[in-house]
Design a protein around this motif. Structure first.
Motif, PDB file in Angstrom:
ATOM      1  N   CYS A   1       3.438  -8.306  -5.560  1.00 40.94           N
ATOM      2  CA  CYS A   1       3.748  -7.120  -4.600  1.00 40.94           C
ATOM      3  C   CYS A   1       4.235  -5.942  -5.276  1.00 40.94           C
ATOM      4  O   CYS A   1       3.702  -4.907  -4.871  1.00 40.94           O
ATOM      5  CB  CYS A   1       5.215  -7.795  -3.779  1.00 40.94           C
ATOM      6  N   LEU A   2       4.933  -6.241  -6.308  1.00 45.62           N
ATOM      7  CA  LEU A   2       5.616  -4.998  -7.149  1.00 45.62           C
ATOM      8  C   LEU A   2       4.131  -4.265  -7.892  1.00 45.62           C
ATOM      9  O   LEU A   2       4.018  -3.084  -7.627  1.00 45.62           O
ATOM     10  CB  LEU A   2       6.212  -5.345  -8.413  1.00 45.62           C
ATOM     11  N   ILE A   3       3.206  -5.007  -8.250  1.00 47.36           N
ATOM     12  CA  ILE A   3       1.982  -4.259  -8.705  1.00 47.36           C
ATOM     13  C   ILE A   3       1.295  -3.543  -7.598  1.00 47.36           C
ATOM     14  O   ILE A   3       0.853  -2.514  -7.776  1.00 47.36           O
ATOM     15  CB  ILE A   3       1.223  -5.439  -9.374  1.00 47.36           C
ATOM     16  N   GLY A   4       1.134  -4.120  -6.521  1.00 47.17           N
ATOM     17  CA  GLY A   4       0.542  -3.444  -5.342  1.00 47.17           C
ATOM     18  C   GLY A   4       1.343  -2.385  -4.967  1.00 47.17           C
ATOM     19  O   GLY A   4       0.405  -1.229  -4.795  1.00 47.17           O
ATOM     20  N   LEU A   5       2.337  -2.267  -5.059  1.00 46.94           N
ATOM     21  CA  LEU A   5       3.359  -1.183  -4.535  1.00 46.94           C
ATOM     22  C   LEU A   5       3.511   0.155  -5.566  1.00 46.94           C
ATOM     23  O   LEU A   5       3.542   1.139  -5.396  1.00 46.94           O
ATOM     24  CB  LEU A   5       4.533  -1.754  -4.007  1.00 46.94           C
TER      25      LEU A   5
ATOM     26  N   PHE B   1      -3.158   0.704   0.921  1.00 45.95           N
ATOM     27  CA  PHE B   1      -2.619   1.187   2.215  1.00 45.95           C
ATOM     28  C   PHE B   1      -0.849   1.194   2.006  1.00 45.95           C
ATOM     29  O   PHE B   1      -0.299   1.460   3.094  1.00 45.95           O
ATOM     30  CB  PHE B   1      -2.978   0.281   3.405  1.00 45.95           C
ATOM     31  N   LYS B   2      -0.375   1.435   0.891  1.00 46.53           N
ATOM     32  CA  LYS B   2       0.871   1.375   0.422  1.00 46.53           C
ATOM     33  C   LYS B   2       1.425   2.723   1.217  1.00 46.53           C
ATOM     34  O   LYS B   2       2.674   3.108   1.380  1.00 46.53           O
ATOM     35  CB  LYS B   2       1.458   1.193  -0.581  1.00 46.53           C
ATOM     36  N   GLY B   3       0.966   3.789   1.458  1.00 54.91           N
ATOM     37  CA  GLY B   3       1.458   5.027   1.966  1.00 54.91           C
ATOM     38  C   GLY B   3       1.584   5.948   0.520  1.00 54.91           C
ATOM     39  O   GLY B   3       1.536   5.629  -0.463  1.00 54.91           O
ATOM     40  N   LYS B   4       1.862   7.154   1.097  1.00 54.96           N
ATOM     41  CA  LYS B   4       1.975   8.214  -0.134  1.00 54.96           C
ATOM     42  C   LYS B   4       3.343   8.583  -0.592  1.00 54.96           C
ATOM     43  O   LYS B   4       3.553   8.802  -1.584  1.00 54.96           O
ATOM     44  CB  LYS B   4       1.451   9.548   0.448  1.00 54.96           C
ATOM     45  N   LYS B   5       4.320   8.226   0.458  1.00 56.03           N
ATOM     46  CA  LYS B   5       5.804   8.439   0.194  1.00 56.03           C
ATOM     47  C   LYS B   5       6.392   7.146   0.037  1.00 56.03           C
ATOM     48  O   LYS B   5       6.423   6.422   0.832  1.00 56.03           O
ATOM     49  CB  LYS B   5       6.437   9.297   1.120  1.00 56.03           C
ATOM     50  N   PRO B   6       7.118   6.892  -1.199  1.00 53.40           N
ATOM     51  CA  PRO B   6       8.111   5.648  -1.220  1.00 53.40           C
ATOM     52  C   PRO B   6       9.041   5.499  -0.205  1.00 53.40           C
ATOM     53  O   PRO B   6       9.830   6.578   0.063  1.00 53.40           O
ATOM     54  CB  PRO B   6       8.490   5.824  -2.816  1.00 53.40           C
TER      55      PRO B   6
ATOM     56  N   VAL C   1      11.363   0.415   3.857  1.00 50.69           N
ATOM     57  CA  VAL C   1      10.973  -0.253   5.111  1.00 50.69           C
ATOM     58  C   VAL C   1       9.532   0.094   5.043  1.00 50.69           C
ATOM     59  O   VAL C   1       8.945  -1.033   5.370  1.00 50.69           O
ATOM     60  CB  VAL C   1      11.663   0.905   6.047  1.00 50.69           C
ATOM     61  N   SER C   2       8.907   0.982   4.772  1.00 51.33           N
ATOM     62  CA  SER C   2       7.503   1.177   4.653  1.00 51.33           C
ATOM     63  C   SER C   2       6.827   0.169   3.846  1.00 51.33           C
ATOM     64  O   SER C   2       5.872  -0.465   4.129  1.00 51.33           O
ATOM     65  CB  SER C   2       6.984   2.556   4.504  1.00 51.33           C
ATOM     66  N   TYR C   3       7.314   0.079   2.502  1.00 46.46           N
ATOM     67  CA  TYR C   3       6.672  -0.770   1.616  1.00 46.46           C
ATOM     68  C   TYR C   3       7.007  -2.277   2.221  1.00 46.46           C
ATOM     69  O   TYR C   3       5.952  -3.203   2.072  1.00 46.46           O
ATOM     70  CB  TYR C   3       7.552  -0.735   0.420  1.00 46.46           C
ATOM     71  N   ALA C   4       8.234  -2.542   2.577  1.00 45.67           N
ATOM     72  CA  ALA C   4       8.474  -3.957   3.169  1.00 45.67           C
ATOM     73  C   ALA C   4       7.377  -4.250   4.148  1.00 45.67           C
ATOM     74  O   ALA C   4       7.057  -5.642   4.051  1.00 45.67           O
ATOM     75  CB  ALA C   4       9.871  -4.327   3.500  1.00 45.67           C
TER      76      ALA C   4
ATOM     77  N   GLY D   1       9.573  -4.616  -1.737  1.00 44.70           N
ATOM     78  CA  GLY D   1       9.597  -3.284  -1.240  1.00 44.70           C
ATOM     79  C   GLY D   1      11.040  -2.644  -1.663  1.00 44.70           C
ATOM     80  O   GLY D   1      10.745  -1.365  -2.022  1.00 44.70           O
ATOM     81  N   PHE D   2      11.848  -3.099  -1.631  1.00 49.93           N
ATOM     82  CA  PHE D   2      13.166  -2.414  -2.126  1.00 49.93           C
ATOM     83  C   PHE D   2      13.222  -2.212  -3.519  1.00 49.93           C
ATOM     84  O   PHE D   2      13.295  -0.964  -4.001  1.00 49.93           O
ATOM     85  CB  PHE D   2      14.295  -3.418  -2.080  1.00 49.93           C
ATOM     86  N   LEU D   3      12.706  -2.953  -4.252  1.00 54.52           N
ATOM     87  CA  LEU D   3      12.468  -2.753  -5.922  1.00 54.52           C
ATOM     88  C   LEU D   3      11.475  -1.729  -6.405  1.00 54.52           C
ATOM     89  O   LEU D   3      11.834  -0.740  -6.960  1.00 54.52           O
ATOM     90  CB  LEU D   3      12.379  -3.820  -6.594  1.00 54.52           C
ATOM     91  N   ALA D   4      10.471  -1.851  -5.389  1.00 51.37           N
ATOM     92  CA  ALA D   4       9.257  -0.823  -5.682  1.00 51.37           C
ATOM     93  C   ALA D   4       9.898   0.733  -5.475  1.00 51.37           C
ATOM     94  O   ALA D   4       9.390   1.525  -6.056  1.00 51.37           O
ATOM     95  CB  ALA D   4       7.943  -1.232  -5.143  1.00 51.37           C
TER      96      ALA D   4
END
Length: 180
Positions: A46-50, A106-111, A114-117, A166-169
């Motif tokens: 998950c971290l790698i993907g994000l 598809f992670k989005g442009k802006k960290p 909530v979006s990541y999770a 998601g939080f850590l990324a």
């Protein structure tokens, strides 16, 4: 195509991602009566993907799978070799490049935590679970009902790992922005 890999810093970050994935694969424990162990592997994925660009994430995951395929003990529980791909956890291994590369795309442009999770939950958990079920049916020779029941045991942990990653990324993106 190779622009994502030309910088020594990028390659170093990718090597670090691979190392984290291997270490997290070792952080596993078997469940009595279940064909696959619970691991921190999906947390690292998950971290790698994000955190990484899609080509970088895919390269890390494919290198990880290649290292395991040639026999290096990088998979859960220190396993390695081609037999891992046709064993009970084979479906999960096959899901990694698909699920986590799609997450990176598809992670989005802006960290955003909530979006990541949410994206991690929506993209990776269904793909990994369905392919895990497929692997249980194909390689562990389970009937579909038992395979679904077995795979669903792992979903609550996958949900927790998706939220924490998601939080850590999000935090990692904020910190690394200051160093670039």
């Amino acid at each position: 195509m190779f622009n994502d890999f030309k910088d020594v810093r990028v390659l170093t970050r990718m090597a670090l991602g691979l190392a984290v994935l291997i270490v997290c694969s070792y952080l596993s424990f078997p469940l009595w009566g279940f064909p696959a162990p619970i691991t921190m592997q999906t947390f690292a994925l998950c971290l790698i993907g994000l955190v990484y660009k899609p080509k970088q994430a895919l390269a890390i995951i494919l290198l990880y799978l290649l290292l395991g395929a040639v026999g290096l003990p990088v998979f859960a529980g220190g396993r390695g070799g081609f037999a891992s791909f046709v064993g009970p956890a084979g479906g999960y291994l096959f899901s990694f490049p698909i699920a986590y590369t799609l997450l990176s795309i598809f992670k989005g442009k802006k960290p955003s935590f909530v979006s990541y999770a949410l994206r991690t939950l929506i993209i990776t958990v269904p793909i990994v679970t369905v392919m895990g079920i497929w692997g249980f049916v194909q390689f562990a020779h389970m009937d579909l009902t038992k395979a679904v029941t077995t795979a669903l045991i792992f979903v609550p942990g996958d949900i927790l790992k998706a939220v924490v990653s998601g939080f850590l990324a999000d935090r990692l993106q904020v910190v690394t922005r200051h160093f670039n």
